[in-house]
Design a protein around this motif. Structure first.
Motif, PDB file in Angstrom:
ATOM      1  N   GLU A   2     -25.896 -29.749   5.389  1.00 46.42           N
ATOM      2  CA  GLU A   2     -26.623 -29.165   6.507  1.00 46.42           C
ATOM      3  C   GLU A   2     -25.693 -28.379   7.421  1.00 46.42           C
ATOM      4  O   GLU A   2     -26.085 -27.356   8.003  1.00 46.42           O
ATOM      5  CB  GLU A   2     -27.340 -30.263   7.295  1.00 46.42           C
ATOM      6  N   ILE A   3     -24.466 -28.860   7.582  1.00 46.68           N
ATOM      7  CA  ILE A   3     -23.474 -28.108   8.344  1.00 46.68           C
ATOM      8  C   ILE A   3     -23.147 -26.807   7.632  1.00 46.68           C
ATOM      9  O   ILE A   3     -23.127 -25.727   8.238  1.00 46.68           O
ATOM     10  CB  ILE A   3     -22.211 -28.959   8.561  1.00 46.68           C
ATOM     11  N   LYS A   4     -22.933 -26.890   6.331  1.00 46.67           N
ATOM     12  CA  LYS A   4     -22.629 -25.707   5.537  1.00 46.67           C
ATOM     13  C   LYS A   4     -23.753 -24.673   5.624  1.00 46.67           C
ATOM     14  O   LYS A   4     -23.504 -23.461   5.657  1.00 46.67           O
ATOM     15  CB  LYS A   4     -22.405 -26.116   4.077  1.00 46.67           C
ATOM     16  N   ALA A   5     -24.983 -25.144   5.705  1.00 44.65           N
ATOM     17  CA  ALA A   5     -26.134 -24.245   5.764  1.00 44.65           C
ATOM     18  C   ALA A   5     -26.150 -23.398   7.030  1.00 44.65           C
ATOM     19  O   ALA A   5     -26.859 -22.392   7.093  1.00 44.65           O
ATOM     20  CB  ALA A   5     -27.435 -25.046   5.666  1.00 44.65           C
ATOM     21  N   MET A   6     -25.362 -23.784   8.036  1.00 48.10           N
ATOM     22  CA  MET A   6     -25.259 -22.994   9.264  1.00 48.10           C
ATOM     23  C   MET A   6     -24.240 -21.857   9.112  1.00 48.10           C
ATOM     24  O   MET A   6     -23.874 -21.221  10.109  1.00 48.10           O
ATOM     25  CB  MET A   6     -24.848 -23.897  10.427  1.00 48.10           C
ATOM     26  N   GLY A   7     -23.808 -21.590   7.900  1.00 45.75           N
ATOM     27  CA  GLY A   7     -22.837 -20.522   7.688  1.00 45.75           C
ATOM     28  C   GLY A   7     -21.404 -20.944   7.941  1.00 45.75           C
ATOM     29  O   GLY A   7     -20.512 -20.101   8.054  1.00 45.75           O
ATOM     30  N   GLY A  10     -17.834 -27.212   0.124  1.00 39.13           N
ATOM     31  CA  GLY A  10     -17.507 -25.789   0.229  1.00 39.13           C
ATOM     32  C   GLY A  10     -16.918 -25.378   1.556  1.00 39.13           C
ATOM     33  O   GLY A  10     -16.961 -24.194   1.909  1.00 39.13           O
ATOM     34  N   MET A  11     -16.361 -26.337   2.305  1.00 39.19           N
ATOM     35  CA  MET A  11     -15.777 -26.028   3.605  1.00 39.19           C
ATOM     36  C   MET A  11     -14.339 -26.534   3.680  1.00 39.19           C
ATOM     37  O   MET A  11     -13.940 -27.410   2.925  1.00 39.19           O
ATOM     38  CB  MET A  11     -16.620 -26.645   4.721  1.00 39.19           C
ATOM     39  N   PRO A  47     -14.797 -16.216   9.307  1.00 38.11           N
ATOM     40  CA  PRO A  47     -14.830 -17.665   9.489  1.00 38.11           C
ATOM     41  C   PRO A  47     -15.826 -18.101  10.563  1.00 38.11           C
ATOM     42  O   PRO A  47     -15.955 -17.458  11.612  1.00 38.11           O
ATOM     43  CB  PRO A  47     -13.396 -17.994   9.924  1.00 38.11           C
ATOM     44  N   VAL A  48     -16.523 -19.180  10.274  1.00 37.72           N
ATOM     45  CA  VAL A  48     -17.359 -19.875  11.264  1.00 37.72           C
ATOM     46  C   VAL A  48     -16.838 -21.304  11.322  1.00 37.72           C
ATOM     47  O   VAL A  48     -16.841 -22.016  10.312  1.00 37.72           O
ATOM     48  CB  VAL A  48     -18.839 -19.845  10.884  1.00 37.72           C
ATOM     49  N   VAL A  49     -16.372 -21.695  12.494  1.00 33.76           N
ATOM     50  CA  VAL A  49     -15.773 -23.004  12.687  1.00 33.76           C
ATOM     51  C   VAL A  49     -16.781 -23.919  13.372  1.00 33.76           C
ATOM     52  O   VAL A  49     -17.299 -23.588  14.444  1.00 33.76           O
ATOM     53  CB  VAL A  49     -14.497 -22.906  13.547  1.00 33.76           C
ATOM     54  N   TYR A  50     -17.071 -25.036  12.737  1.00 33.28           N
ATOM     55  CA  TYR A  50     -17.964 -26.039  13.317  1.00 33.28           C
ATOM     56  C   TYR A  50     -17.087 -27.120  13.927  1.00 33.28           C
ATOM     57  O   TYR A  50     -16.425 -27.873  13.214  1.00 33.28           O
ATOM     58  CB  TYR A  50     -18.864 -26.627  12.238  1.00 33.28           C
TER      59      TYR A  50
END
Length: 618
Positions: free
Chosen positions: A88-93, A166-167, A47-50
């Motif tokens: 764009e957020i999703k593109a950061m993984g 997708g998040m 998981p990568v949490v923004y």
């Protein structure tokens, strides 16, 4: 929540927990029963949490007047998270978006036309208010809606857009305290407000939601150093707030007039912990530390529990039904671990994949809150964050970082890693590192050291320095209490185009670096692999004090990670690899190209603040 001196923290855990130090740094194996759930979440990438401060994200206003109103300084909306922004957020993984400040909290603003009672600025921090002084758990902040009357539907639409991108969606639950002026306009039928049925003639009763200072009225704290709204006039800013009898304050202060540094804008929630610290509910048998959430759920079904337990269960169910995928729990260690067993087991029975993250700072409590409290993840603040910060500031060593990580070897996959969040200083602030580039080697280590999730704070990847004086509090942290613009973030946002066109070349390069790094969450050696010790030595054969190196391996991938924390000089180091690690090594992060191994030694020269992530050819 920003940590301040605690007067009393009631009912942390039953029994004692000892923090065990380990020499090995293999973090792949853990005795925790519920790791099957974590493995499912990590199946393709860890998981990568923004984390995004929702109020600030879409704000394009750059006035930045201290204590400014939302009309003066602007405020972001749910609608600002457009499909383009989310992509764009999703593109950061990113796998999970933690929308901070969503719930309806106390604020200085007039929404009376929507039936919302005015909040008194004498018990509100800042003008926009603290997101951790929740006023209505069943609705969202009206500031965030284009049409405040339609605010809940606007947030539900954001949940849907986030899922379409997708998040998953994470929001805060603040179990330890609520706003002094709590009043829900939106609670489902049959659910009463906190405190509505309390017996206020006694300090404590098991089913009271609050503790009371009987026979005394609340008094606003006094201070010569602080003025409400910076001294600007307001009809309710008179040093008075009616509360009779006074309630205990959120951090446990028991005086009718709390101190200005207490959490005076909040009141402590009662979970059945008596004023002497003893419990008014069943304790959890020790063997339940080894049992899964289903057993925990069954344990509580025939127990009579304090009213506050059921209130928070109903709140989490409400948001799960709205499509929220998980919760971040504020100051979880101030609430008894038995309650977490009850709540988290209840949540997992409803959604086994729910993402449950807790703010816990006491290392001696980690295992209890994971094993007994059934938390998925805890903050790794006191260990990894603090040691990395010290190294970045030239006050620590590489070995200290590896040692603190080794101390949580058995629970490493459960420890969330971060370098910034809403409570911490911005890396680029002079009070922290003074240069966003100093965060690069630290983020490489933080992100790749473990299977654990990584948190990325909004604007971290473009070097925001938190230098704006917003009002309440001091610069170095991006304000969570006032209306403010976030300059580096606004440059990336570019008036809603989200194309980064206004970023400097250095900021663009930093964001590209973060994007490549964060997407390494999908590498099998990172998502499922184990940590491998790879000693790092200098040309003189001494252990490197400012270079961290380690290996990670899965069945299909071997990586060697090396980071130079020296901001002034290149470092040439040799990394000793395990037997059998042979072949060429190709850097997947920067520009080191291909490096040949010689007798299980990998030698490389790293520029100041440079890192390498070498993949060994099979």
């Amino acid at each position: 929540m920003t940590i301040k001196p605690l007067v009393i923290a009631l009912g942390l855990i039953t029994g004692s927990v000892v923090l065990s130090a380990c020499n090995s740094t293999n973090d792949n194996k853990t005795p925790i029963t519920d790791t099957q759930n974590l493995a499912a979440q990590h199946s393709d990438a860890k998981p990568v949490v923004y984390q995004v401060f929702t109020r600030l994200f879409g704000n394009t206003n750059s006035n930045n007047i201290p204590w400014g109103t939302k009309e003066q300084n602007g405020v972001g909306k749910f609608a600002d998270f457009t499909p383009k922004a989310l992509s764009e957020i999703k593109a950061m993984g990113v796998s999970h978006v933690w929308y901070t400040g969503v719930l309806h909290h106390a604020l200085v603003g007039d929404y009376t036309e929507y039936g919302i009672v005015l909040d008194d600025p004498d018990v509100v921090k800042g003008r926009a208010g603290s997101p951790y002084a929740v006023k209505d758990y069943y609705n969202v902040n009206p500031d965030l809606a284009v049409n405040p009357a339609n605010r809940l539907a606007e947030f539900e639409a954001l949940i849907a857009r986030t899922h379409e991108a997708g998040m998953k969606v994470v929001i805060d639950i603040v179990p330890n305290h609520v706003a002094r002026n709590y009043q829900s306009l939106s609670a489902p039928q049959g659910i009463s407000d906190f405190g509505a049925n309390d017996d206020t003639s006694v300090t404590y009763a098991r089913d009271n939601n609050f503790y009371y200072v009987t026979g005394e009225d609340f008094s606003v704290p006094s201070s010569q150093d602080y003025q409400v709204l910076g001294g600007e006039p307001h009809p309710l800013a008179d040093g008075q707030f009616t509360e009779s009898p006074a309630k205990w304050t959120g951090n446990g202060a028991r005086a009718a007039q709390p101190h200005i540094h207490d959490w005076y804008e909040t009141v402590k929630v009662n979970y059945g912990v008596k004023p002497d610290g003893s419990y008014d509910f069943a304790t959890l048998p020790a063997q339940y530390a080894q049992l899964d959430y289903r057993a925990h759920y069954a344990f509580w079904q025939d127990k009579k529990l304090p009213d506050s337990w059921y209130k928070f269960r109903d709140i989490t169910y409400y948001w799960l039904d709205k499509g929220v995928d998980g919760f971040r729990y504020d100051m979880a260690e101030m609430v008894p671990v038995e309650f977490w067993s009850f709540l988290n087991a209840s949540i997992k029975m409803k959604n086994p994949d729910a993402f449950l993250l807790a703010e816990v700072y006491n290392p001696t409590l980690y295992r209890a809150y994971i094993e007994q409290g059934k938390m998925d993840y805890l903050y790794d603040k006191v260990g990894l964050y603090d040691s990395l910060k010290a190294l970045m500031q030239g006050k620590g060593t590489a070995q200290q970082v590896l040692d603190v990580h080794a101390s949580v070897k058995d629970i490493a996959p459960h420890m969330l890693h971060f370098l910034e969040n809403h409570d911490e200083q911005r890396i680029a602030s002079p009070e922290f590192a003074g240069d966003a580039n100093k965060g690069k080697p630290a983020m490489v280590v933080s992100h790749l050291l473990s299977q654990s999730p990584t948190l990325l704070y909004f604007a971290q990847s473009v070097g925001e320095d938190g230098s704006e004086m917003a009002g309440f509090g001091k610069p170095s942290r991006t304000s969570i209490f006032d209306y403010i613009g976030v300059p580096a973030h606004q440059a990336w946002m570019n008036q809603g185009k989200f194309d980064g066109a206004l970023l400097s070349e250095e900021q663009k390069a930093l964001r590209a670096y973060y994007q490549k790094l964060m997407n390494m969450a999908s590498f099998s050696a990172i998502a499922q692999g184990e940590l491998v010790s790879t000693p790092v030595t200098t040309r003189s054969g001494q252990s490197a004090t400012n270079v961290i190196g380690f290996g990670r391996q899965s069945e299909s991938q071997r990586l060697v990670v090396i980071s130079n924390f020296d901001a002034d000089a290149p470092q040439t180091v040799s990394v000793t690899l395990p037997a059998g690690w042979q072949g060429n090594a190709i850097d997947r992060l920067e520009q080191h190209g291909q490096v040949a191994l010689n007798n299980n030694q990998l030698t490389v020269t790293l520029a100041p603040l440079a890192s390498a992530v070498f993949e060994l050819e099979n």
